[in-house]
Design a protein around this motif. Structure first.
Motif, mmCIF file in Angstrom:
data_model
loop_
_atom_site.group_PDB
_atom_site.id
_atom_site.type_symbol
_atom_site.label_atom_id
_atom_site.label_comp_id
_atom_site.label_asym_id
_atom_site.label_seq_id
_atom_site.Cartn_x
_atom_site.Cartn_y
_atom_site.Cartn_z
ATOM 1 N N VAL A 57 0.836 -1.199 0.000
ATOM 2 C CA VAL A 57 0.000 0.000 0.000
ATOM 3 C C VAL A 57 0.873 1.254 0.000
ATOM 4 C CG1 VAL A 57 -1.624 1.331 1.409
ATOM 5 C CG2 VAL A 57 -2.015 -1.095 1.043
ATOM 6 N N LEU A 58 1.943 1.241 0.783
ATOM 7 C CA LEU A 58 2.839 2.399 0.802
ATOM 8 C C LEU A 58 3.523 2.610 -0.542
ATOM 9 C CD1 LEU A 58 4.453 2.092 4.343
ATOM 10 C CD2 LEU A 58 2.785 3.770 3.559
ATOM 11 N N SER A 59 3.896 1.527 -1.209
ATOM 12 C CA SER A 59 4.524 1.682 -2.522
ATOM 13 C C SER A 59 3.522 2.241 -3.536
ATOM 14 C CB SER A 59 5.103 0.353 -3.009
ATOM 15 O OG SER A 59 4.067 -0.560 -3.309
ATOM 16 N N LEU A 60 2.270 1.825 -3.448
ATOM 17 C CA LEU A 60 1.244 2.384 -4.342
ATOM 18 C C LEU A 60 1.056 3.874 -4.088
ATOM 19 C CD1 LEU A 60 -1.532 -0.372 -4.419
ATOM 20 C CD2 LEU A 60 0.094 0.226 -6.203
ATOM 21 N N LYS A 61 1.073 4.279 -2.827
ATOM 22 C CA LYS A 61 0.929 5.701 -2.517
ATOM 23 C C LYS A 61 2.122 6.496 -3.046
ATOM 24 C CE LYS A 61 -2.267 5.693 1.257
ATOM 25 N NZ LYS A 61 -3.299 6.629 0.927
ATOM 26 N N ALA A 64 1.648 6.900 -6.760
ATOM 27 C CA ALA A 64 0.610 7.902 -7.024
ATOM 28 C C ALA A 64 1.156 9.315 -6.815
ATOM 29 C CB ALA A 64 -0.596 7.662 -6.123
ATOM 30 N N TYR A 65 1.971 9.502 -5.786
ATOM 31 C CA TYR A 65 2.559 10.815 -5.520
ATOM 32 C C TYR A 65 3.491 11.222 -6.660
ATOM 33 C CZ TYR A 65 5.270 14.486 -3.283
ATOM 34 O OH TYR A 65 5.891 15.673 -3.006
ATOM 35 N N GLN A 68 1.442 12.170 -9.664
ATOM 36 C CA GLN A 68 0.812 13.478 -9.473
ATOM 37 C C GLN A 68 1.819 14.594 -9.709
ATOM 38 O OE1 GLN A 68 -2.386 13.982 -8.954
ATOM 39 N NE2 GLN A 68 -2.205 16.186 -8.816
#
Length: 126
Positions: A57-61, A64-65, A68
């Protein structure tokens, strides 16, 4: 009085004390429960699974950052290019104006002859 002496000689006095739970001054005993090998493996696998899910989940965030940030940079570059295009369109409009062409023609010694007019298409259009 005779009754009292009889009681003292024959029947010893019995005192009835209420039963009170004694609180032990020592530590309370804790019962240690041992886990079986299979249970230990299940708990260990569960902890590893939770840790892996958290890392995913942290790698996905993070991805995404980063996306962006790239999106913001591209949008700012697009705005800069659109501003340049607008300025160039304004310059083309100014350079293609009839008055400017007429002045340039007069500077080069050309005269306006309405009987001899040729129409030329813009470069690149068919």
């Amino acid at each position: 009085m005779a009754v009292e002496s009889y009681r003292q000689n024959v029947l010893p006095e019995t005192k009835v004390e209420p039963k009170v739970k004694k609180k032990s001054t020592t530590r309370t005993r804790t019962r240690v429960v041992s886990l079986k090998r299979a249970e230990t493996l299940v708990y260990l696998a569960l902890m590893v699974l939770i840790a892996a899910a958290a890392i995913y989940v942290l790698s996905l965030k993070m991805d995404a950052y980063e996306l962006q940030t790239q999106k913001t940079q591209l949008e700012s570059e697009i705005e800069i290019k659109e501003g340049e295009i607008s300025e160039l369109n304004t310059e083309v409009t100014h350079l293609a104006s009839y008055d400017r062409i007429y002045e340039k023609a007069n500077e080069l010694g050309l005269d306006l002859n309405n009987a001899n007019v040729k129409v030329a298409e813009k470069y690149g259009k068919n």
